[in-house]
Design an enzyme around this catalytic site. Structure first.
Site, PDB file in Angstrom:
ATOM      1  N   HIS A 266       3.216  15.096 -18.950  1.00 42.44           N
ATOM      2  CA  HIS A 266       3.693  15.786 -17.747  1.00 42.44           C
ATOM      3  C   HIS A 266       4.569  14.814 -16.960  1.00 42.44           C
ATOM      4  CE1 HIS A 266       3.965  18.063 -14.161  1.00 42.44           C
ATOM      5  NE2 HIS A 266       3.184  17.274 -13.456  1.00 42.44           N
TER       6      HIS A 266
ATOM      7  N   ASN B 218       9.838  16.621 -11.210  1.00 39.45           N
ATOM      8  CA  ASN B 218       8.607  17.303 -11.628  1.00 39.45           C
ATOM      9  C   ASN B 218       8.820  18.815 -11.490  1.00 39.45           C
ATOM     10  OD1 ASN B 218       6.071  18.413 -11.921  1.00 39.45           O
ATOM     11  ND2 ASN B 218       5.035  16.968 -10.554  1.00 39.45           N
TER      12      ASN B 218
ATOM     13  N   CYS C  15       0.054  21.796 -12.040  1.00 41.68           N
ATOM     14  CA  CYS C  15       0.879  21.109 -13.041  1.00 41.68           C
ATOM     15  C   CYS C  15       0.257  21.112 -14.440  1.00 41.68           C
ATOM     16  CB  CYS C  15       1.171  19.680 -12.594  1.00 41.68           C
ATOM     17  SG  CYS C  15       2.326  19.614 -11.217  1.00 41.68           S
TER      18      CYS C  15
HETATM   19  C1  LIG Z   1       4.595  10.138  -3.801  1.00 37.44           C
HETATM   20  C2  LIG Z   1       4.663   8.724  -4.371  1.00 37.44           C
HETATM   21  C3  LIG Z   1       5.954   8.592  -5.181  1.00 37.44           C
HETATM   22  C4  LIG Z   1       4.707   7.753  -3.236  1.00 37.44           C
HETATM   23  O1  LIG Z   1       4.738   6.442  -3.737  1.00 37.44           O
HETATM   24  P1  LIG Z   1       3.777   5.325  -3.163  1.00 37.44           P
HETATM   25  O2  LIG Z   1       4.120   4.093  -3.875  1.00 37.44           O
HETATM   26  O3  LIG Z   1       2.354   5.840  -3.245  1.00 37.44           O
HETATM   27  O4  LIG Z   1       4.279   5.242  -1.697  1.00 37.44           O
HETATM   28  P2  LIG Z   1       3.420   5.352  -0.352  1.00 37.44           P
HETATM   29  O5  LIG Z   1       3.019   6.774  -0.145  1.00 37.44           O
HETATM   30  O6  LIG Z   1       2.386   4.306  -0.371  1.00 37.44           O
HETATM   31  O7  LIG Z   1       4.527   4.996   0.675  1.00 37.44           O
HETATM   32  C5  LIG Z   1       5.031   3.666   0.790  1.00 37.44           C
HETATM   33  C6  LIG Z   1       6.008   3.632   1.945  1.00 37.44           C
HETATM   34  O8  LIG Z   1       7.183   4.387   1.603  1.00 37.44           O
HETATM   35  C7  LIG Z   1       7.420   5.388   2.577  1.00 37.44           C
HETATM   36  N1  LIG Z   1       7.979   6.562   1.937  1.00 37.44           N
HETATM   37  C8  LIG Z   1       7.332   7.677   1.506  1.00 37.44           C
HETATM   38  N2  LIG Z   1       8.225   8.518   0.964  1.00 37.44           N
HETATM   39  C9  LIG Z   1       9.428   7.929   1.038  1.00 37.44           C
HETATM   40  C10 LIG Z   1      10.723   8.313   0.625  1.00 37.44           C
HETATM   41  N3  LIG Z   1      10.977   9.467   0.011  1.00 37.44           N
HETATM   42  N4  LIG Z   1      11.732   7.433   0.841  1.00 37.44           N
HETATM   43  C11 LIG Z   1      11.526   6.264   1.446  1.00 37.44           C
HETATM   44  N5  LIG Z   1      10.324   5.860   1.859  1.00 37.44           N
HETATM   45  C12 LIG Z   1       9.285   6.684   1.650  1.00 37.44           C
HETATM   46  C13 LIG Z   1       6.071   5.647   3.217  1.00 37.44           C
HETATM   47  O9  LIG Z   1       6.210   6.203   4.487  1.00 37.44           O
HETATM   48  C14 LIG Z   1       5.448   4.286   3.208  1.00 37.44           C
HETATM   49  O10 LIG Z   1       5.982   3.571   4.289  1.00 37.44           O
HETATM   50  P3  LIG Z   1       5.042   2.568   5.145  1.00 37.44           P
HETATM   51  O11 LIG Z   1       4.608   1.526   4.145  1.00 37.44           O
HETATM   52  O12 LIG Z   1       5.940   2.086   6.201  1.00 37.44           O
HETATM   53  O13 LIG Z   1       3.898   3.415   5.625  1.00 37.44           O
HETATM   54  C15 LIG Z   1       3.451   8.424  -5.254  1.00 37.44           C
HETATM   55  O14 LIG Z   1       2.316   8.309  -4.468  1.00 37.44           O
HETATM   56  C16 LIG Z   1       3.224   9.445  -6.311  1.00 37.44           C
HETATM   57  O15 LIG Z   1       4.020   9.593  -7.210  1.00 37.44           O
HETATM   58  N6  LIG Z   1       2.072  10.127  -6.252  1.00 37.44           N
HETATM   59  C17 LIG Z   1       1.722  11.118  -7.219  1.00 37.44           C
HETATM   60  C18 LIG Z   1       2.532  12.309  -6.957  1.00 37.44           C
HETATM   61  C19 LIG Z   1       2.431  13.274  -8.056  1.00 37.44           C
HETATM   62  O16 LIG Z   1       2.558  12.904  -9.182  1.00 37.44           O
HETATM   63  N7  LIG Z   1       2.245  14.530  -7.706  1.00 37.44           N
HETATM   64  C20 LIG Z   1       2.215  15.596  -8.623  1.00 37.44           C
HETATM   65  C21 LIG Z   1       0.996  15.515  -9.434  1.00 37.44           C
HETATM   66  S1  LIG Z   1       1.075  16.694 -10.657  1.00 37.44           S
END
Ligand SMILES: CC(C)(COP(=O)(O)OP(=O)(O)OC[C@H]1O[C@@H](n2cnc3c(N)ncnc32)[C@H](O)[C@@H]1OP(=O)(O)O)[C@@H](O)C(=O)NCCC(=O)NCCS
Length: 331
Positions: A256, A286, A116
């Site tokens: 970004h 993204n 990215c």
């Molecule tokens: C991916 C992201 C949105 C997830 O958000 P989060 O707040 O960290 O969520 P978590 O991974 O802790 O998941 C929380 C809960 O939601 C659930 N969950 C994950 N994806 C889900 C979805 N698409 N829909 C519904 N629930 C979801 C998980 O299973 C978890 O459930 P649990 O509590 O029962 O285990 C976040 O971590 C993120 O944006 N990370 C960076 C990603 C990124 O920017 N990547 C590119 C970098 S360049």
């Protein structure tokens, strides 16, 4: 003699027509619009449909829009860099094909990959060629067909990414406009948090890798989130400090588009009000290498000559950093 600076003198962009809404994703995986919106800020993303269309298709469209807007003869372009994490093929440079297709027959061309951060790093590369006086017209394209490496049964990744492309022309400037400073970093500790396991030299494609779904992107979202928040905000703050820029001096943050919460954390750290923060994540998700030029294209009409722009990005590897650039034209 005044120093040559490298300015962006034109931008172009392209996103495919198909709109993948959160509602559509609800039919593919166990998710919902409310979860996606509150956790990421994304409402919809564009997906490139159609047999035989790769990242080059997106890149060519973005470049052609720029050429058309600028009334630029492609034969004048000396170098084309395609920043991408999803090249058409592993070996033949996508940029070479793009150059030929747009008629840039006098250019040499190559790809640049830093996940990215590809476009951000590409800005540094493009600007260096201009500042050195070696070339006068460098076209940097950020393009990714992320849908080609997304597992649409994995709700933790398929909600985030989309396809798109943007292009920026770099030319010499003698008024001191263009790229002013950069702070670029990387750390291999990130290699296992955000990756596509197979298809490279470490784990070549096999029946096994296909069966294990290792040709799709994998991420440990929580860890990536933590690194991204800290490093994007730190690098943006650092570039402001190094250049004596207060929050009032910064006209625009060009972040970004990974997650709205990461963008908010970065702008808060910089002390910027929302009106100075470029954002289109709600429409495109993204798009990896395309996020920064897509923002420039969407906000081009609001940009004024002399505006201070701070770019910030974070990506797999890990790779990240920030660039301070003075905008060079009124559109
Ligand atoms: C991916 C992201 C949105 C997830 O958000 P989060 O707040 O960290 O969520 P978590 O991974 O802790 O998941 C929380 C809960 O939601 C659930 N969950 C994950 N994806 C889900 C979805 N698409 N829909 C519904 N629930 C979801 C998980 O299973 C978890 O459930 P649990 O509590 O029962 O285990 C976040 O971590 C993120 O944006 N990370 C960076 C990603 C990124 O920017 N990547 C590119 C970098 S360049």
């Amino acid at each position: 003699m005044s120093k040559i600076t490298a300015a962006i003198t034109a931008v172009g962009s392209y996103v495919p027509d198909f709109v993948m809404t959160n509602k559509i994703l609800e039919t593919l995986v166990d998710t919902n619009d409310e979860w996606i919106t509150t956790r990421t800020g994304i409402k919809e993303r564009r997906i490139l449909k159609g047999e035989g269309l790769g990242t080059s298709y997106l890149a060519i469209k973005a470049a052609e829009q720029l050429l058309e807007k600028q009334k630029l003869d492609p034969k004048e372009i000396e170098l084309i860099i395609v920043a991408t994490a999803t090249p058409d093929m592993m070996v033949a440079a996508t940029a070479a094909y793009v150059a030929s297709e747009i008629g840039a027959t006098n250019a040499f061309a190559y790809d640049l990959q830093a996940a990215c951060s590809s476009f951000l790093y590409g800005m540094s590369t493009a600007a260096s060629y201009i500042e050195s006086g070696r070339y006068k017209k460098v076209l940097l394209i950020g393009a990714d067909k992320m849908s080609s490496i997304i597992d649409y049964t994995d709700r933790t990744t398929c909600i985030i990414f989309g396809d798109g492309a943007g292009a920026a022309l770099f030319e010499p400037n003698n008024e001191g406009l263009g790229l002013q400073d950069e702070y670029l970093r990387s750390d291999g500790v990130g290699r296992n948090f955000l990756k596509m396991d197979a298809g490279g030299s470490l784990l070549p494609a096999s029946e096994e890798t296909v069966k294990n779904r290792q040709h799709f992107i994998y991420q440990d979202g929580k860890s990536v989130f933590k690194f991204a928040v800290t490093n994007m905000a730190d690098s943006a703050a650092k570039i402001m400090e190094r250049n004596n820029l207060s929050h009032e001096d910064v006209d625009w943050l060009v972040p970004h588009q990974a997650n709205k919460r990461i963008i908010d954390a970065t702008s808060n750290r910089m002390g910027l009000e929302d009106s100075k923060v470029m954002m289109n994540i709600q429409r495109y998700g993204n798009t990896t290498s395309a996020t920064l030029p897509l923002l420039l294209s969407d906000y081009e009409r609001q940009l004024k000559k002399g505006d201070n722009l701070v770019f910030a990005a974070f990506g797999g590897g890990f790779t990240w950093g920030s660039i301070y650039l003075k905008w060079a034209y009124n559109s």
